[in-house]
Design an enzyme around this catalytic site. Structure first.
Site, PDB file in Angstrom:
ATOM      1  CG  HIS A  62       6.201  31.514  67.219  1.00 52.88           C
ATOM      2  ND1 HIS A  62       5.617  30.453  66.558  1.00 52.88           N
ATOM      3  CD2 HIS A  62       6.060  32.592  66.414  1.00 52.88           C
ATOM      4  CE1 HIS A  62       5.151  30.874  65.392  1.00 52.88           C
ATOM      5  NE2 HIS A  62       5.399  32.172  65.285  1.00 52.88           N
ATOM      6  N   PRO A  63       6.486  29.581  71.247  1.00 48.30           N
ATOM      7  CG  PRO A  63       6.181  27.257  71.171  1.00 48.30           C
ATOM      8  CD  PRO A  63       5.642  28.557  70.607  1.00 48.30           C
ATOM      9  CG  PHE A 117      16.195  30.974  66.489  1.00 49.58           C
ATOM     10  CD1 PHE A 117      16.921  31.671  65.534  1.00 49.58           C
ATOM     11  CD2 PHE A 117      15.924  29.630  66.269  1.00 49.58           C
ATOM     12  CE1 PHE A 117      17.377  31.040  64.380  1.00 49.58           C
ATOM     13  CE2 PHE A 117      16.376  28.987  65.133  1.00 49.58           C
ATOM     14  CZ  PHE A 117      17.102  29.702  64.186  1.00 49.58           C
ATOM     15  CB  ALA A 121      10.608  24.071  63.713  1.00 48.32           C
TER      16      ALA A 121
END
Length: 338
Positions: A62-63, A117, A121
């Site tokens: 993930h970014p 993290f 989202a």
């Protein structure tokens, strides 16, 4: 009677979850008659079959929140496109100062926990995400590792839904694809630290006709160093069995002669121990103790060693027992895996 099935390939499953272990297991379980069956299989695989390295690999795909998904070195086009869509609300509501604060807190978070993290989202504003990051930051590593895994599963479920909506449905008859998708286990561990709840739905005919032959010992373990966010290599592990008939091992018992060693090993670079006992089809019911030489691994830590005692009953003798240890210098946790 025809049954409509949807096949999923490993490459497209990697867009749903960046773990190669997860994608391979899902592809092997495919095809699925519906989205609900695919989600049930995904939960079972994610929480019970893949190891902690798979979790860490999925997190790293993930970014960071606020980072452009296309700039992430591990991102494939579909993964990047879906990440961008999921972060669209956050990006649209972000100010320059919010983005900078998110970036700063992301760095603090990764330095503490060893992974970025992770949060589902979709539909969240940048302020909501930042508030959640600050809320979770004080967590112990073991607790946060579990939360991150649960958030990853939420992301995976959303992406499976997108994948299904884009897939053509193929009608297959039983003669063309015999016994396909006859077994789906609906098993989800509600909390890694408190155990798991199992609800199994499987075809009785297949259950009685397929008797698995073990390819590994029935009791295994691995150790994760959550303070570093990586497997713990070189931890000495010992497995014993209680041999005193008609007596249970008691807390505070000073006589240790009732415990008989079955085997010992040390964890490898993946945190997995070597063979701790013989490969047998049926376990002997009784009490087992698995011990970890945590003091040698982390001399400055709080625990000189950790021992876990558990009971295997007659009805469980053909099951596989995986007893992972999530370790940090001042805390540890375990759960029963599969």
């Amino acid at each position: 009677m025809e049954e409509e099935l949807i096949g999923l390939e490993e490459k497209e499953l990697l867009a749903c979850c960046g773990s190669t272990q997860f994608a391979k297991e899902m592809a092997l379980t495919s095809p699925f008659p519906c989205l609900d069956e695919a989600v049930s299989a995904a939960r079972h695989i994610w929480f019970n079959l893949v190891d902690v390295n798979a979790w860490l690999q999925a997190f790293s795909a993930h970014p960071q929140i606020g980072q452009s998904p296309s700039s992430h070195p591990k991102s494939d086009p579909t993964f990047a496109q879906w990440s961008k869509g999921e972060q669209s609300t956050a990006i649209a509501t972000a100010t320059d100062s919010t983005l900078q604060e998110l970036s700063d807190w992301n760095v603090r978070y990764q330095n503490k926990f060893g992974f970025i993290f992770i949060i589902c989202a979709s539909g969240r504003t940048s302020a909501e995400i930042l508030a959640e990051l600050k809320k979770r930051y004080p967590n112990r590593p073991i607790v946060e590792f579990e939360i991150a895994a649960q958030e990853q599963m939420k992301i995976t479920e959303l992406r499976l839904e997108k994948l299904f909506s884009a897939k053509p449905r193929a009608a297959l008859t039983g003669s063309k694809h015999p016994a396909v998708v006859a077994k789906k286990v609906e098993e989800d561990r509600v909390s890694i630290l408190t155990g798991h709840l199992t609800a199994a739905c499987e075809d009785p005919a297949r259950k009685t006709s397929q008797i698995p032959t073990r390819s590994r010992p029935p009791i295994t373990t691995h150790v994760l160093d959550v303070s570093r966010g990586s497997p713990a290599a070189g931890v000495e592990v010992r497995l014993e069995m209680w041999k005193v008939m008609h007596l249970r091992p008691l807390f505070g018992e000073t006589d240790t002669s009732g415990w008989v060693s079955l085997g010992s090993s040390a964890t490898d670079s993946d945190g997995r121990s070597g063979q701790l006992m013989s490969i047998v089809e049926d376990l002997n019911p009784g009490f087992y103790r698995i011990s970890f030489n945590t003091g040698k691994y982390c001399p400055a830590g709080f625990f000189p060693y950790v021992s876990i005692v558990f009971e295997i009953r007659e009805s469980q003798k053909q099951e596989h027992f995986h007893v992972p240890l999530l370790l940090s210098p001042f805390s540890f946790s375990t759960y029963r895996g599969s």
